[in-house]
Design a protein around this motif. Structure first.
Motif, PDB file in Angstrom:
ATOM      1  N   GLU A   4      45.987  30.651  39.170  1.00  0.00           N
ATOM      2  CA  GLU A   4      44.774  29.834  39.137  1.00  0.00           C
ATOM      3  C   GLU A   4      43.867  30.317  40.261  1.00  0.00           C
ATOM      4  O   GLU A   4      44.349  30.670  41.333  1.00  0.00           O
ATOM      5  CB  GLU A   4      45.100  28.355  39.416  1.00  0.00           C
ATOM      6  N   ARG A   5      42.553  30.285  40.014  1.00  0.00           N
ATOM      7  CA  ARG A   5      41.594  30.628  41.063  1.00  0.00           C
ATOM      8  C   ARG A   5      41.100  29.385  41.770  1.00  0.00           C
ATOM      9  O   ARG A   5      40.738  28.417  41.101  1.00  0.00           O
ATOM     10  CB  ARG A   5      40.380  31.285  40.428  1.00  0.00           C
ATOM     11  N   PRO A   6      41.029  29.423  43.109  1.00  0.00           N
ATOM     12  CA  PRO A   6      40.388  28.299  43.801  1.00  0.00           C
ATOM     13  C   PRO A   6      38.929  28.179  43.352  1.00  0.00           C
ATOM     14  O   PRO A   6      38.293  29.186  43.069  1.00  0.00           O
ATOM     15  CB  PRO A   6      40.445  28.700  45.279  1.00  0.00           C
ATOM     16  N   THR A   7      38.439  26.939  43.300  1.00  0.00           N
ATOM     17  CA  THR A   7      37.015  26.709  43.041  1.00  0.00           C
ATOM     18  C   THR A   7      36.213  27.125  44.278  1.00  0.00           C
ATOM     19  O   THR A   7      35.072  27.538  44.188  1.00  0.00           O
ATOM     20  CB  THR A   7      36.786  25.203  42.759  1.00  0.00           C
ATOM     21  N   HIS A   8      36.850  27.003  45.443  1.00  0.00           N
ATOM     22  CA  HIS A   8      36.204  27.310  46.711  1.00  0.00           C
ATOM     23  C   HIS A   8      37.289  27.769  47.685  1.00  0.00           C
ATOM     24  O   HIS A   8      38.419  27.316  47.604  1.00  0.00           O
ATOM     25  CB  HIS A   8      35.507  26.040  47.245  1.00  0.00           C
ATOM     26  N   GLY A   9      36.938  28.671  48.612  1.00  0.00           N
ATOM     27  CA  GLY A   9      37.877  29.084  49.646  1.00  0.00           C
ATOM     28  C   GLY A   9      38.678  30.320  49.254  1.00  0.00           C
ATOM     29  O   GLY A   9      38.515  30.848  48.151  1.00  0.00           O
ATOM     30  N   THR A  10      39.540  30.769  50.174  1.00  0.00           N
ATOM     31  CA  THR A  10      40.298  32.005  49.944  1.00  0.00           C
ATOM     32  C   THR A  10      41.777  31.816  50.278  1.00  0.00           C
ATOM     33  O   THR A  10      42.141  31.013  51.144  1.00  0.00           O
ATOM     34  CB  THR A  10      39.779  33.158  50.829  1.00  0.00           C
ATOM     35  N   ILE A  11      42.600  32.587  49.578  1.00  0.00           N
ATOM     36  CA  ILE A  11      44.041  32.616  49.852  1.00  0.00           C
ATOM     37  C   ILE A  11      44.434  34.079  50.011  1.00  0.00           C
ATOM     38  O   ILE A  11      44.159  34.897  49.125  1.00  0.00           O
ATOM     39  CB  ILE A  11      44.853  31.999  48.704  1.00  0.00           C
ATOM     40  N   THR A  12      45.053  34.403  51.147  1.00  0.00           N
ATOM     41  CA  THR A  12      45.478  35.784  51.376  1.00  0.00           C
ATOM     42  C   THR A  12      46.980  35.852  51.619  1.00  0.00           C
ATOM     43  O   THR A  12      47.597  34.922  52.140  1.00  0.00           O
ATOM     44  CB  THR A  12      44.755  36.411  52.587  1.00  0.00           C
ATOM     45  N   LEU A  13      47.547  36.994  51.196  1.00  0.00           N
ATOM     46  CA  LEU A  13      48.944  37.327  51.470  1.00  0.00           C
ATOM     47  C   LEU A  13      48.918  38.644  52.236  1.00  0.00           C
ATOM     48  O   LEU A  13      48.360  39.629  51.741  1.00  0.00           O
ATOM     49  CB  LEU A  13      49.703  37.469  50.146  1.00  0.00           C
ATOM     50  N   GLU A  14      49.453  38.657  53.432  1.00  0.00           N
ATOM     51  CA  GLU A  14      49.414  39.834  54.304  1.00  0.00           C
ATOM     52  C   GLU A  14      47.991  40.401  54.398  1.00  0.00           C
ATOM     53  O   GLU A  14      47.775  41.610  54.310  1.00  0.00           O
ATOM     54  CB  GLU A  14      50.404  40.894  53.819  1.00  0.00           C
ATOM     55  N   GLY A  15      47.023  39.491  54.517  1.00  0.00           N
ATOM     56  CA  GLY A  15      45.640  39.908  54.744  1.00  0.00           C
ATOM     57  C   GLY A  15      44.853  40.262  53.492  1.00  0.00           C
ATOM     58  O   GLY A  15      43.651  40.487  53.568  1.00  0.00           O
ATOM     59  N   GLN A  16      45.515  40.304  52.324  1.00  0.00           N
ATOM     60  CA  GLN A  16      44.830  40.678  51.078  1.00  0.00           C
ATOM     61  C   GLN A  16      44.693  39.457  50.171  1.00  0.00           C
ATOM     62  O   GLN A  16      45.644  38.681  50.057  1.00  0.00           O
ATOM     63  CB  GLN A  16      45.660  41.726  50.312  1.00  0.00           C
ATOM     64  N   PRO A  17      43.544  39.311  49.490  1.00  0.00           N
ATOM     65  CA  PRO A  17      43.412  38.214  48.521  1.00  0.00           C
ATOM     66  C   PRO A  17      44.545  38.274  47.496  1.00  0.00           C
ATOM     67  O   PRO A  17      44.881  39.366  47.018  1.00  0.00           O
ATOM     68  CB  PRO A  17      42.072  38.496  47.840  1.00  0.00           C
ATOM     69  N   VAL A  18      45.142  37.128  47.163  1.00  0.00           N
ATOM     70  CA  VAL A  18      46.325  37.156  46.290  1.00  0.00           C
ATOM     71  C   VAL A  18      46.004  37.632  44.872  1.00  0.00           C
ATOM     72  O   VAL A  18      46.872  38.131  44.176  1.00  0.00           O
ATOM     73  CB  VAL A  18      47.044  35.788  46.184  1.00  0.00           C
ATOM     74  N   ASP A  19      44.740  37.469  44.438  1.00  0.00           N
ATOM     75  CA  ASP A  19      44.418  37.870  43.071  1.00  0.00           C
ATOM     76  C   ASP A  19      43.834  39.280  42.994  1.00  0.00           C
ATOM     77  O   ASP A  19      43.264  39.680  41.998  1.00  0.00           O
ATOM     78  CB  ASP A  19      43.490  36.858  42.401  1.00  0.00           C
ATOM     79  N   ARG A  20      44.028  40.056  44.067  1.00  0.00           N
ATOM     80  CA  ARG A  20      43.524  41.435  44.082  1.00  0.00           C
ATOM     81  C   ARG A  20      44.273  42.313  43.075  1.00  0.00           C
ATOM     82  O   ARG A  20      43.706  43.200  42.464  1.00  0.00           O
ATOM     83  CB  ARG A  20      43.699  42.024  45.492  1.00  0.00           C
ATOM     84  N   LEU A  21      45.580  42.035  42.891  1.00  0.00           N
ATOM     85  CA  LEU A  21      46.394  42.832  41.963  1.00  0.00           C
ATOM     86  C   LEU A  21      46.657  42.045  40.682  1.00  0.00           C
ATOM     87  O   LEU A  21      46.697  40.821  40.703  1.00  0.00           O
ATOM     88  CB  LEU A  21      47.746  43.160  42.610  1.00  0.00           C
ATOM     89  N   PRO A  22      46.873  42.732  39.542  1.00  0.00           N
ATOM     90  CA  PRO A  22      47.261  42.007  38.327  1.00  0.00           C
ATOM     91  C   PRO A  22      48.626  41.333  38.529  1.00  0.00           C
ATOM     92  O   PRO A  22      49.436  41.788  39.343  1.00  0.00           O
ATOM     93  CB  PRO A  22      47.345  43.101  37.261  1.00  0.00           C
TER      94      PRO A  22
END
Ligand code: ADP
Ligand code: ADP
Length: 226
Positions: A54-72
């Motif tokens: 799910e994508r946040p409506t607002h804000g960011t979530i990172t794992l080890e500095g990278q956005p979690v939805d950067r990879l498929p």
């Protein structure tokens, strides 16, 4: 940066009400963090956003500095365990556990060795040829655990993983999961509505209420709060 960071995360499904509001949360590498709270308080939404489902409506979530939805989804280094096990019924236990490796370009020889090791970890080495329907509930959940751990993810998400098991087996599996956490040093974010489970297993507990974290602390901190 922290291992996992939620910054000002909000989620609304309908544009009017918020499943999650203004969430700021850091998870340390190797930590066992439990999201505890009643049904509808936003735990699963939080976990699904961290998984990148799910994508946040607002804000960011990172794992080890990278956005979690950067990879498929299948390339993310995140293992998942669900209450209903979500095993593939037409595949054997070995094939189920091998699945995350088969979508990650691991060699055949490596797959066999890693699957054997993962089944060994959950003490199912004798059951590789069975189908999920030929196993007990506890055994099925151990297959799901092996499948979540086999690619050596740095983060494992568990959503009410023991909810379908009876009390005795649940207590036994709590110990098994704790032992795996300690042995592998993996970071676990664990969802439950069972307070005693949260207090027994966790390094820290985030207590959810109406889409927000009402309290955050170690089991000792929470237990000793007046
Ligand atoms: P919990 O896991 O604590 O039970 P959830 O995150 O599932 O809570 O739900 C939080 C709120 O978001 C609830 O009001 C729920 O009805 C709503 N919600 C969850 N998923 C969806 C969805 N896919 N579509 C619309 N509303 C949803
Ligand atoms: P070490 O790194 O000292 O070998 P670990 O406690 O990390 O010890 O791992 C013990 C064994 O389990 C090792 O053989 C390791 O390769 C294996 N192992 C570690 N993590 C995983 C995992 N997520 N899935 C399967 N096997 C693993």
């Amino acid at each position: 940066h922290g291992f996992v960071e939620f910054t000002d995360v909000e989620k609304s499904y309908d544009g009017r009400t918020f499943a999650v509001t203004r969430m700021n949360l850091n998870v340390a590498r190797g930590e066992f963090l439990t999201l505890l709270g009643p049904s509808g308080s936003g735990k699963t939404t939080t976990l699904n956003m961290l998984a990148g489902f799910e994508r946040p409506t607002h804000g960011t979530i990172t794992l080890e500095g990278q956005p979690v939805d950067r990879l498929p989804p299948y390339q993310r280094n995140i293992g998942m365990v669900f209450q209903n096990y979500a095993l593939f019924p037409h595949m054997t236990v070995e094939e189920n556990v091998a699945f995350p490796l088969s979508v990650r370009q691991v060699s055949k020889a490596d797959i066999a060795a890693r699957v054997a090791r993962a089944l060994d970890m959950v003490r199912l080495q004798q059951f590789g040829d069975r189908r999920p329907t030929q196993l007990s509930g506890g055994q099925q959940q151990r297959v799901a655990l092996a499948r979540a751990l086999v690619f050596q993810p740095s983060l494992v998400l568990m959503d009410e993983p023991l909810g379908a098991l009876d009390k005795k087996l649940r207590e036994h599996m709590q110990l098994e999961i704790k032992q795996l956490h300690t042995m592998l040093g993996v970071t676990i974010v664990y969802v439950t509505h069972d307070q005693s489970e949260a207090l027994t297993m966790s390094d820290r507990v985030a207590v959810f209420n109406q889409g927000a974290i009402a309290q955050l602390g170690s089991p000792d901190d929470l237990y000793n709060t007046p």
